[in-house]
Design a protein around this motif. Structure first.
Motif, PDB file in Angstrom:
ATOM      1  N   ILE A 470      29.319  51.835  31.716  1.00 32.71           N
ATOM      2  CA  ILE A 470      30.042  50.662  32.207  1.00 32.71           C
ATOM      3  C   ILE A 470      29.926  50.647  33.730  1.00 32.71           C
ATOM      4  O   ILE A 470      30.151  51.675  34.380  1.00 32.71           O
ATOM      5  CB  ILE A 470      31.524  50.731  31.799  1.00 32.71           C
ATOM      6  CG1 ILE A 470      31.645  50.890  30.275  1.00 32.71           C
ATOM      7  CG2 ILE A 470      32.271  49.498  32.277  1.00 32.71           C
ATOM      8  CD1 ILE A 470      32.934  51.557  29.836  1.00 32.71           C
ATOM      9  N   VAL A 472      31.427  48.685  36.985  1.00 35.31           N
ATOM     10  CA  VAL A 472      32.430  47.700  37.424  1.00 35.31           C
ATOM     11  C   VAL A 472      32.339  47.504  38.933  1.00 35.31           C
ATOM     12  O   VAL A 472      32.060  48.436  39.685  1.00 35.31           O
ATOM     13  CB  VAL A 472      33.870  48.142  37.096  1.00 35.31           C
ATOM     14  CG1 VAL A 472      34.213  47.788  35.671  1.00 35.31           C
ATOM     15  CG2 VAL A 472      34.076  49.612  37.341  1.00 35.31           C
ATOM     16  N   MET A 473      32.577  46.260  39.342  1.00 43.20           N
ATOM     17  CA  MET A 473      32.620  45.981  40.783  1.00 43.20           C
ATOM     18  C   MET A 473      33.566  44.825  41.025  1.00 43.20           C
ATOM     19  O   MET A 473      33.789  43.985  40.138  1.00 43.20           O
ATOM     20  CB  MET A 473      31.220  45.655  41.293  1.00 43.20           C
ATOM     21  CG  MET A 473      30.595  44.442  40.658  1.00 43.20           C
ATOM     22  SD  MET A 473      28.871  44.270  41.133  1.00 43.20           S
ATOM     23  CE  MET A 473      28.060  45.222  39.880  1.00 43.20           C
ATOM     24  N   ALA A 484      34.646  46.301  46.150  1.00 43.92           N
ATOM     25  CA  ALA A 484      34.783  47.659  45.598  1.00 43.92           C
ATOM     26  C   ALA A 484      33.730  47.876  44.540  1.00 43.92           C
ATOM     27  O   ALA A 484      33.284  46.933  43.880  1.00 43.92           O
ATOM     28  CB  ALA A 484      36.177  47.846  44.995  1.00 43.92           C
ATOM     29  N   GLY A 485      33.306  49.126  44.414  1.00 43.48           N
ATOM     30  CA  GLY A 485      32.286  49.471  43.427  1.00 43.48           C
ATOM     31  C   GLY A 485      30.898  49.329  44.023  1.00 43.48           C
ATOM     32  O   GLY A 485      30.772  49.243  45.230  1.00 43.48           O
ATOM     33  N   ASP A 487      31.216  51.022  40.477  1.00 43.96           N
ATOM     34  CA  ASP A 487      31.593  52.316  39.921  1.00 43.96           C
ATOM     35  C   ASP A 487      30.986  52.464  38.522  1.00 43.96           C
ATOM     36  O   ASP A 487      30.778  51.473  37.821  1.00 43.96           O
ATOM     37  CB  ASP A 487      33.118  52.436  39.822  1.00 43.96           C
ATOM     38  CG  ASP A 487      33.747  52.578  41.210  1.00 43.96           C
ATOM     39  OD1 ASP A 487      32.992  52.782  42.186  1.00 43.96           O
ATOM     40  OD2 ASP A 487      34.983  52.458  41.313  1.00 43.96           O
ATOM     41  N   VAL A 489      31.240  54.339  34.738  1.00 46.41           N
ATOM     42  CA  VAL A 489      31.945  55.143  33.733  1.00 46.41           C
ATOM     43  C   VAL A 489      31.025  55.221  32.516  1.00 46.41           C
ATOM     44  O   VAL A 489      30.447  54.205  32.123  1.00 46.41           O
ATOM     45  CB  VAL A 489      33.283  54.471  33.330  1.00 46.41           C
ATOM     46  CG1 VAL A 489      33.965  55.273  32.235  1.00 46.41           C
ATOM     47  CG2 VAL A 489      34.188  54.307  34.535  1.00 46.41           C
TER      48      VAL A 489
ATOM     49  N   ILE B 553      39.941  50.957  33.345  1.00 45.81           N
ATOM     50  CA  ILE B 553      39.263  51.215  34.627  1.00 45.81           C
ATOM     51  C   ILE B 553      40.021  50.468  35.726  1.00 45.81           C
ATOM     52  O   ILE B 553      40.259  49.259  35.602  1.00 45.81           O
ATOM     53  CB  ILE B 553      37.801  50.744  34.606  1.00 45.81           C
ATOM     54  CG1 ILE B 553      37.041  51.447  33.469  1.00 45.81           C
ATOM     55  CG2 ILE B 553      37.126  51.033  35.954  1.00 45.81           C
ATOM     56  CD1 ILE B 553      35.616  50.946  33.305  1.00 45.81           C
ATOM     57  N   MET B 555      40.129  49.401  39.704  1.00 42.20           N
ATOM     58  CA  MET B 555      39.390  49.266  40.974  1.00 42.20           C
ATOM     59  C   MET B 555      40.428  49.074  42.075  1.00 42.20           C
ATOM     60  O   MET B 555      41.489  48.496  41.845  1.00 42.20           O
ATOM     61  CB  MET B 555      38.480  48.039  40.958  1.00 42.20           C
ATOM     62  CG  MET B 555      37.511  47.952  39.812  1.00 42.20           C
ATOM     63  SD  MET B 555      36.101  49.033  40.069  1.00 42.20           S
ATOM     64  CE  MET B 555      35.280  48.195  41.423  1.00 42.20           C
ATOM     65  N   GLU B 556      40.073  49.487  43.259  1.00 40.26           N
ATOM     66  CA  GLU B 556      41.012  49.331  44.364  1.00 40.26           C
ATOM     67  C   GLU B 556      40.286  48.632  45.501  1.00 40.26           C
ATOM     68  O   GLU B 556      39.162  48.988  45.838  1.00 40.26           O
ATOM     69  CB  GLU B 556      41.485  50.712  44.818  1.00 40.26           C
ATOM     70  CG  GLU B 556      42.704  50.671  45.710  1.00 40.26           C
ATOM     71  CD  GLU B 556      43.119  52.081  46.103  1.00 40.26           C
ATOM     72  OE1 GLU B 556      44.303  52.400  45.989  1.00 40.26           O
ATOM     73  OE2 GLU B 556      42.230  52.849  46.538  1.00 40.26           O
ATOM     74  N   VAL B 557      40.945  47.635  46.086  1.00 41.99           N
ATOM     75  CA  VAL B 557      40.326  46.990  47.258  1.00 41.99           C
ATOM     76  C   VAL B 557      41.347  46.958  48.394  1.00 41.99           C
ATOM     77  O   VAL B 557      42.546  47.023  48.167  1.00 41.99           O
ATOM     78  CB  VAL B 557      39.850  45.544  46.963  1.00 41.99           C
ATOM     79  CG1 VAL B 557      38.763  45.576  45.913  1.00 41.99           C
ATOM     80  CG2 VAL B 557      41.007  44.669  46.541  1.00 41.99           C
TER      81      VAL B 557
END
Lengths: 557, 557
Positions: A470, A472-473, A484-485, A487, A489, B553, B555-557
């Motif tokens: 997976i 993710v962004m 972000a990302g 990333d 998984v 999942i 995500m952090e921004v």
């Protein structure tokens, strides 16, 4: 010589909706003008590629489209491949069910589990009894099988008589009740039978099928030879005659009997309630009571003869059964043969049991419930049908029965190998497949009926093979700027702790890809997802020769 | 009567690193003081629960830890379960390989594919030849098997002689070369043998194994009876004698032979190069040339007798073979029996071929390559070992051979059923398992060797059963405020278009959960993930009775 208009034009349609070119899921519609009756309503067990599926039921679109014509279901016997789809199908087509006493008893238990006892009409039919329904008359004829109360059906239609054997064997010395009513097959044969639909399961096997009683003798020998051991016998829950013979041995050799496995307990309670099983006083004990008796005075009858991973015997073998532990002095008997496809799991259990020191007997304590070649010839000779329609079996079994019919002198025009969905129109003037109706597998997974289809199965297959990655962004709304990302998984792909460098490199590939996309002002999500998928997919294939499913997910804030 | 110190204390260690309590992955270390020799180096095929795995090789940690002692590998014959791990193992332990000519020929092809021909030393050994290595001497003895050039080994150690049969049968009338050298077994027996390690594969089967030549007669009958048909024969690629007999029939009945399937082409080229297969001039044609000959003058020999989905026969059956289409006039012969576990796929192919109208012969055109009970007794009688160590087989096969040894008068103290990893210390004074070494399955998946372990397999199993649901959300750094999501993506769970309301409700469950967490000021990611997983898991179980993998999942921004 001129027949009436009606006789000339009326044709019976025989429409198998399942059960042909497969083992299981038996269901066949017989249609004449505005009447449809249905014989059997079975399920099949999932093929190896139906990942996660619990069971498979027939697609009955054709019956639903003709719901006004459908008069009732006639069930030949109580095995799952003949009754298992009833709760699902009867929810959609609520018509009466006709069957013999034990068969109805088993169906009742099934309907009860689905809360349908009050909504579905069941009618117990005796051998020899005739049921009039629409323009059909259906007679139940006594047969033998690996479950009691099996019936063949003589279906009287305006176009002629069709005899459907159901699953059957010829047992001159049955454990319970009468032998198959061969004389009635002959009597009906003398009236003139249009078509015989005969069980093909054992059509590849030469000779005759042995009597169920022959297993009793083998069991007796085992009890005689193992007087000092606890005996555990695994067999098919529904084979009440087998259970009866084990209980008879237990009585003779002074042993108590404990029953293990939900389906075994169920069937024994139904069969003894209805008088199909005779239990000597106080012979049954609870599994908990086993410890109160010396091992050599006990027998355990259990489910799990097919190596089913959740069945009682499997749990005993792998040491997770809460009440029964296998001991070196145990004698364990498989009174069964593995059904094709179950060989490896059965062997696995045998090995586990032997490793615990038990003596395991797994050959020749079983006879089949289906007619072999000479038995099939006998039925053809008695019924003497105009047309032969082999049923119940994979294509190779149907072909094997067709060859038997050829040996008996039938020309190929009078042997009809059908596929599920074929519409065979038949009367004294001829028999021809004139069309097709919609048929198929409806997959049941948990509570879901038909919500898992080929796309879901294909995904499961892919996930099973190589797992999933997976990506993710998070992108900024409007600008499309990467906040972000990406990333990563993964699950079922590699063990990440041992593959850190691989995952680090994968991350670099993604970063490079995103940089390139940003440089080129690509903001279209579809395009971004495709590029990510391709770049990562290529990298992973090059490095590992695997093709995990790759799911890019974009969030926007 | 006093023995020397050396004779008293010296013990041979026999350490099976695989191949016991399983079919396949045969590899056994023999250790005496500072010398280790290894017999065979096989792979096994993945079990049903090893999803996505291509093949399994033995864990050779013990050999690596004792790398200075390891002198060489002795290979009994060229089957995958005896040679398949060579390219992987020899990468780590590069010592010479000793085997007969054809076996080395097959190993060479394997090493070539892995680019290891220049790095690994191979030495061709003749029957009767003795190899001195460390404190061992190893003699190769002629046997028969379903591949040519099979050998038993007499391993002379300071502690005594061990005879290892390899896989074998007794064939008095082999198709090629000599019968098994029974006299030599007897001669060595008369010297006094410490232990016999004998093939258990067929130890459950009474009687004698038939000669390979008996299949030739059956094949001849098929060619005689099907003069007007094209004949397609599927068999094991490595059974060169079988191929020879098919070619002999082809010559006798005036047919050309085309070979299909990569492994079949490979083996035939090796075997004919090395003189193990005699090809009449011009009998072989390319598959492309088939169209230049009338069907009844051709035979196709093909792989796929085990129903392998990618093999040539499967592709012919399902119509995806580019060069061969099955026609109603074809006669297709399975010169093989299904290996346990392959029954259903073989049956599937038979059905498909029959549906294309072909005549399929699949019974009794095969004999086994392994010794049955009476053959095993013969070898015991000739070798007359002090200790019996059954090898090659699942636990039940080992037990079956142990029972044979008991019938021959061995007491249980002199029969040693070992597990892979057991260290058996043995000499004239006794035999005892004194320890365990690390053993196990190393799974090969694509290019990865050992990077897929139990965690990955468990994930694949779960993904295969019920699919996956991915929940993504974006939180604000610092505040932990939910900026986007939670969004749901699923694969292999339900077909989303038909389950919109379910997915909508799931989204509501997630929204409620996040709202509750926000209200309670929960910002810990671990806590959030657990809550999301639990809430969604409960909902999905309640609604569907399925347990898809749920991956939250953040995500952090």
């Amino acid at each position: 010589m001129k027949k009436t208009e009606k006789q000339n034009t009326g044709k019976l349609k025989i429409i198998p909706l399942g059960g042909l070119e497969q083992i299981g899921m038996n269901i066949t519609a017989f249609e004449y003008e505005d009447s449809i009756i249905v014989v059997d309503c079975g399920l099949s067990f999932p093929e190896d590629d139906m990942l996660g599926i619990d069971l498979v039921i027939p697609d009955i679109t054709y019956l639903k489209e003709n719901i006004d014509k459908v008069k009732g279901f006639f069930i030949t016997h109580g095995h799952e491949d003949h009754i298992g789809a009833i709760p699902y199908v009867l929810k959609e087509i609520n018509v009466p069910i006709y069957a013999t006493k034990l068969t109805i008893g088993i169906i009742d238990r099934k309907l009860e589990e689905h809360g349908m006892l009050k909504t579905v009409k069941r009618k117990v039919v005796k051998y020899g009894q005739h049921i009039n329904l629409g323009c059909f008359r259906v007679e139940f004829i006594k047969t033998n099988h690996s479950i009691q109360d099996a019936a063949a059906l003589a279906i009287y239609s305006p176009a002629g008589i069709v005899v459907h054997t159901g699953d059957f064997k010829v047992d001159y010395t049955p454990v319970f009740g009468d032998a198959i009513d061969l004389a009635r097959f002959g009597e009906i044969g003398k009236k003139g039978v249009l078509a015989l639909m005969c069980d093909s399961t054992n059509a590849e096997r030469p000779g005759f099928t042995q009597s169920e009683k022959s297993v009793g003798k083998v069991l007796d020998g085992i009890f005689e030879d193992h007087r000092k051991n606890r005996i555990i016998i695994a067999t098919f829950a529904s084979n009440v005659d087998r259970v009866q013979q084990i209980i008879n041995c237990a009585e003779k050799y002074g042993r108590k009997v404990a029953i293990e496995g939900r389906s075994m307990v169920n069937i024994i309670s139904i069969a003894s309630e209805l008088g199909y099983l005779s239990l000597p006083d106080n012979i049954l004990i609870d599994v908990e009571q086993l410890r109160s008796y010396p091992d050599e005075q006990t027998v355990i009858i259990t489910t799990g003869s097919q190596g089913e991973s959740m069945a009682a015997l499997s749990r005993m073998a792998n040491g997770t059964h809460r009440k029964v532990s296998i001991k070196p002095n145990d004698t364990i008997v498989f009174s069964s043969n593995p059904i094709p496809g179950n060989e490896k799991s059965v062997t696995g259990i045998i090995n586990e049991l032997m490793m615990k020191g038990a003596d395991v007997i797994f050959q020749d304590v079983h006879v089949s419930g289906h007619a072999c070649q000479e038995d099939i010839k006998l039925i053809y000779s008695l019924v003497n049908p105009k047309y032969a329609i082999p049923v119940h079996g994979e294509y190779k079994h149907l072909v094997a029965q067709a060859k038997i019919a050829e040996q008996l002198g039938y020309d190929t025009d009078h042997i009809k190998i059908l596929s599920s969905g074929d519409v065979l129109e038949i009367n004294e003037d001829g028999a021809k497949v004139t069309g097709r109706v919609h048929v198929g597998n409806v997959m049941v997974d948990g509570l879901g009926v038909g919500d898992v289809g080929n796309i879901v199965l294909r995904d499961r297959q892919r996930l099973a093979e190589d797992g999933i990655i997976i990506v993710v962004m998070t992108l900024e709304a409007g600008s499309g700027q990467l906040l972000a990302g990406p990333d990563i998984v993964s699950r079922g792909f590699v063990y990440v702790r041992n593959s850190e460098s691989l995952m680090d490199e994968a991350k670099c590939v993604l970063d490079d890809t995103m940089e390139r996309l940003t440089d080129n002002n690509v903001t279209d999500w579809g395009k971004i997802k495709t590029e990510v998928k391709d770049a990562l997919g290529d990298f992973v294939w090059k490095e590992t020769k695997r093709r995990p499913m790759i799911i890019p997910i974009i969030m926007e804030v």
